[in-house]
Structure formats: C-alpha cells, structure tokens
Write a protein that holds these residues in place. Structure first.
Motif, PDB file in Angstrom:
ATOM      1  N   GLY A 122       0.904  -1.135   0.088  1.00 26.71           N
ATOM      2  CA  GLY A 122      -0.071  -0.213  -0.483  1.00 26.71           C
ATOM      3  C   GLY A 122       1.303   1.228   0.055  1.00 26.71           C
ATOM      4  N   VAL A 123       1.704   1.148   0.668  1.00 24.14           N
ATOM      5  CA  VAL A 123       2.667   2.481   0.451  1.00 24.14           C
ATOM      6  C   VAL A 123       3.368   2.706  -0.007  1.00 24.14           C
ATOM      7  N   ASP A 124       3.833   2.440  -1.354  1.00 21.52           N
ATOM      8  CA  ASP A 124       4.440   1.855  -2.473  1.00 21.52           C
ATOM      9  C   ASP A 124       3.817   2.756  -3.754  1.00 21.52           C
ATOM     10  N   VAL A 125       2.507   2.500  -3.140  1.00 21.82           N
ATOM     11  CA  VAL A 125       1.489   3.023  -4.473  1.00 21.82           C
ATOM     12  C   VAL A 125       1.580   4.633  -4.338  1.00 21.82           C
ATOM     13  N   ALA A 126       1.888   5.345  -2.835  1.00 17.45           N
ATOM     14  CA  ALA A 126       2.549   6.291  -3.695  1.00 17.45           C
ATOM     15  C   ALA A 126       3.597   7.006  -3.858  1.00 17.45           C
ATOM     16  N   ARG A 127       4.325   6.214  -4.295  1.00 19.97           N
ATOM     17  CA  ARG A 127       6.066   6.034  -4.982  1.00 19.97           C
ATOM     18  C   ARG A 127       5.342   6.273  -6.464  1.00 19.97           C
ATOM     19  N   TRP A 128       4.530   5.548  -6.681  1.00 18.36           N
ATOM     20  CA  TRP A 128       4.592   4.950  -8.736  1.00 18.36           C
ATOM     21  C   TRP A 128       2.836   5.775  -9.409  1.00 18.36           C
ATOM     22  N   TYR A 129       1.972   6.262  -7.897  1.00 18.39           N
ATOM     23  CA  TYR A 129       0.857   7.002  -8.541  1.00 18.39           C
ATOM     24  C   TYR A 129       0.882   8.010  -9.788  1.00 18.39           C
ATOM     25  N   GLU A 130       0.111   8.696 -10.383  1.00 17.43           N
ATOM     26  CA  GLU A 130       0.115   9.693 -11.299  1.00 17.43           C
ATOM     27  C   GLU A 130      -1.098  10.023 -11.405  1.00 17.43           C
ATOM     28  N   ASP A 131      -1.489  11.423 -10.982  1.00 14.42           N
ATOM     29  CA  ASP A 131      -2.873  12.257 -11.102  1.00 14.42           C
ATOM     30  C   ASP A 131      -2.836  11.392 -12.762  1.00 14.42           C
ATOM     31  N   GLY A 132      -3.663  10.874 -13.359  1.00 13.61           N
ATOM     32  CA  GLY A 132      -4.676  11.110 -14.645  1.00 13.61           C
ATOM     33  C   GLY A 132      -4.332   9.581 -15.305  1.00 13.61           C
ATOM     34  N   GLY A 133      -3.400   8.558 -14.891  1.00 18.55           N
ATOM     35  CA  GLY A 133      -2.686   7.544 -14.995  1.00 18.55           C
ATOM     36  C   GLY A 133      -3.733   6.152 -15.350  1.00 18.55           C
ATOM     37  N   PRO A 134      -3.134   5.675 -15.313  1.00 18.57           N
ATOM     38  CA  PRO A 134      -4.096   4.576 -16.130  1.00 18.57           C
ATOM     39  C   PRO A 134      -5.031   3.628 -14.757  1.00 18.57           C
ATOM     40  N   TRP A 135      -5.249   3.559 -13.584  1.00 24.82           N
ATOM     41  CA  TRP A 135      -5.844   2.976 -12.444  1.00 24.82           C
ATOM     42  C   TRP A 135      -5.971   4.517 -11.669  1.00 24.82           C
ATOM     43  N   THR A 136      -7.826   4.526 -11.003  1.00 22.90           N
ATOM     44  CA  THR A 136      -8.635   4.923 -10.382  1.00 22.90           C
ATOM     45  C   THR A 136      -7.265   4.436  -8.994  1.00 22.90           C
ATOM     46  N   PRO A 137      -7.955   5.704  -7.958  1.00 23.21           N
ATOM     47  CA  PRO A 137      -7.476   5.381  -6.684  1.00 23.21           C
ATOM     48  C   PRO A 137      -8.236   4.274  -6.356  1.00 23.21           C
ATOM     49  N   GLU A 138      -9.635   3.421  -6.463  1.00 25.25           N
ATOM     50  CA  GLU A 138     -10.833   2.683  -5.943  1.00 25.25           C
ATOM     51  C   GLU A 138     -10.175   1.480  -7.419  1.00 25.25           C
ATOM     52  N   GLN A 139     -10.258   1.673  -8.297  1.00 27.38           N
ATOM     53  CA  GLN A 139      -9.756   0.603  -8.945  1.00 27.38           C
ATOM     54  C   GLN A 139      -8.090  -0.339  -8.280  1.00 27.38           C
ATOM     55  N   ILE A 140      -6.951   0.414  -7.506  1.00 24.07           N
ATOM     56  CA  ILE A 140      -5.791   0.845  -7.335  1.00 24.07           C
ATOM     57  C   ILE A 140      -6.342  -0.781  -5.393  1.00 24.07           C
ATOM     58  N   ALA A 141      -7.431   0.181  -5.058  1.00 31.27           N
ATOM     59  CA  ALA A 141      -7.161  -0.122  -3.614  1.00 31.27           C
ATOM     60  C   ALA A 141      -8.117  -1.726  -4.038  1.00 31.27           C
ATOM     61  N   GLU A 142      -9.239  -1.793  -4.857  1.00 30.35           N
ATOM     62  CA  GLU A 142      -9.586  -3.388  -5.028  1.00 30.35           C
ATOM     63  C   GLU A 142      -9.268  -4.002  -5.316  1.00 30.35           C
ATOM     64  N   HIS A 143      -8.041  -4.131  -6.015  1.00 29.44           N
ATOM     65  CA  HIS A 143      -6.901  -4.586  -6.768  1.00 29.44           C
ATOM     66  C   HIS A 143      -6.165  -5.241  -5.050  1.00 29.44           C
ATOM     67  N   GLN A 144      -5.359  -3.782  -4.149  1.00 25.39           N
ATOM     68  CA  GLN A 144      -4.595  -4.525  -3.713  1.00 25.39           C
ATOM     69  C   GLN A 144      -5.688  -5.299  -2.506  1.00 25.39           C
ATOM     70  N   ALA A 145      -6.586  -5.161  -1.550  1.00 25.80           N
ATOM     71  CA  ALA A 145      -7.867  -6.099  -0.704  1.00 25.80           C
ATOM     72  C   ALA A 145      -7.424  -6.930  -1.898  1.00 25.80           C
ATOM     73  N   GLU A 146      -8.054  -7.570  -2.977  1.00 24.97           N
ATOM     74  CA  GLU A 146      -8.678  -8.514  -3.512  1.00 24.97           C
ATOM     75  C   GLU A 146      -6.623  -9.793  -3.019  1.00 24.97           C
ATOM     76  N   ALA A 147      -5.662  -9.079  -3.701  1.00 26.20           N
ATOM     77  CA  ALA A 147      -4.476  -9.966  -2.961  1.00 26.20           C
ATOM     78  C   ALA A 147      -3.505 -10.014  -1.782  1.00 26.20           C
ATOM     79  N   ALA A 148      -4.425  -8.975  -0.982  1.00 26.82           N
ATOM     80  CA  ALA A 148      -4.190  -9.339   0.484  1.00 26.82           C
ATOM     81  C   ALA A 148      -4.981 -10.613   0.463  1.00 26.82           C
ATOM     82  N   LEU A 149      -6.219 -10.401   0.865  1.00 25.25           N
ATOM     83  CA  LEU A 149      -7.329 -11.736   1.321  1.00 25.25           C
ATOM     84  C   LEU A 149      -6.044 -13.403   0.197  1.00 25.25           C
ATOM     85  N   ARG A 150      -5.830 -12.794  -0.957  1.00 25.61           N
ATOM     86  CA  ARG A 150      -5.322 -14.083  -1.926  1.00 25.61           C
ATOM     87  C   ARG A 150      -3.775 -14.516  -0.530  1.00 25.61           C
TER      88      ARG A 150
END
Length: 205
Positions: free
Chosen positions: A173-201
């Motif tokens: 989660g912390v690393d998101v702050a390093r590479w995230y860019e406004d207007g990039g290919p993923w929204t904050p919601e998409q990133i959050a959903e992906h990481q939540a599912e990854a954590a459960l796996r």
C-alpha cells in the motif's frame, strides 16, 4: 470589557485569516517537499508558493522542520483514523482485512503527494518528532496485526508469519504513493480493489 474580533474582508475574523494563511503555508510546503525534497526546499520557496514573505512563514511555523512534522503527523493520524474506522464497520476478520487494505491503498493513491512526503522525508525529522511519527506508524501496524491475528485465531487465515505478512501488505500500500500519478491508467478505487483482493489471496487458504 473584552473586545470581540470583527470580521474583515469576506466576513473573516483575524483568527480566521491566520488559519487560512497557516493552511496555505502547509499546502505550499507539502507540494514543495514532494517536488524538491525536504533538503532541496528553502523557506523562500515555500513562502513564494504561498504568496507570502519568508518572514511571514515564521509567524505561523518556527522552522521548516516543524512544517514537515505537522504534515507527517497529520498524514499518519489520518491513515490511523481511517483504517480503524474501516475495521470497526465489519464483524469478521476477512471483511475487516479487506476493508482495511482497501482504505489503506486508497488513501495512498488519493493523497499520494502527502504520502510521499510523509514516508520519504521522515529522516529529516528531529529525534523527538520522529518518535511521535513512529508511534503513530506502530499503531497503524498494530491494527493490521490484530486483524491478522484474529483471522488466524478464527481459522479464516492460515499464516506462517503474521509480522512478515503484515509488513508485506503494508508495503504494498505504501508503495502506491511512489508510483501513482493523477490521470494514470488506474483510479484510486481500482488500485484499492486490486490490493484488497491481493491481500486476501495472501492469507486465505
């Protein structure tokens, strides 16, 4: 008889004006630290971005380091409050972990400028201020650890090393702050959903 502060232009009292000026300095410092780094930023840079004189900055903040501390403390406290609120809204460890990781990742994307400053400029804090910030960071880790331990205890999670899993999830989660860019290919919601599912796996057999 005590005098009551009278509103000035726009209906603001002098105290309101101080608060607005202080907030403007904080925002200017946050952006400058994110762009140039703490050591690469001067008080003059912050003052210019805030539309003030360098002397005016010191009226509100005693030093450049005190600005960094305020940004860091507020950033960690906001994350701590958010993940605690996310956890208490759910009854099972699985749902709690999902909500916690979603919230953690979302905040690091949506507030990536602040997060970069909070995490990557921490070494510039004084020992006293670093202790305060590290204490808040430990509390965030404890929330994660408690959810993982509860899941292990209930049989929902199978974990060989809770501490390692907790650090791995937090680091993701912390690393998101390093590479995230406004207007990039993923929204904050998409990133959050992906990481939540990854954590459960990572924790659910």
């Amino acid at each position: 008889m005590a005098q009551v502060a009278r509103p000035g232009a726009g209906g603001r009292t002098p105290r309101d004006g101080d608060a607005v000026a202080g907030a403007g300095i904080i925002e200017a410092a946050r952006n400058a630290f994110a762009q140039k780094g703490f050591h690469g930023t001067t008080t003059r840079d912050i003052a210019a971005a805030a539309g003030m004189s360098p002397a005016a900055v010191y009226v509100h903040h005693p030093s450049k380091e005190s600005l960094l501390f305020q940004i860091s403390r507020h950033g960690h406290q906001a994350i701590l409050d958010a993940v605690r609120a996310a956890v208490v809204e759910h009854d099972t460890p699985t749902a709690q972990l999902r909500a916690l990781v979603w919230t953690f990742a979302y905040r690091h994307a949506a507030h990536h400028t602040s997060a970069r400053v909070v995490y990557y400029e921490a070494a510039a804090l004084t020992a006293e201020h670093r202790e305060v910030v590290d204490g808040l960071r430990d509390e965030i880790g404890e929330v994660m650890h408690d959810v993982l331990a509860a899941g292990q205890g209930s049989g929902e999670f199978r974990l060989d090393d809770i501490e390692l899993i907790a650090r791995s999830i937090a680091g993701m989660g912390v690393d998101v702050a390093r590479w995230y860019e406004d207007g990039g290919p993923w929204t904050p919601e998409q990133i959050a959903e992906h990481q939540a599912e990854a954590a459960l796996r990572m924790v659910v057999a």
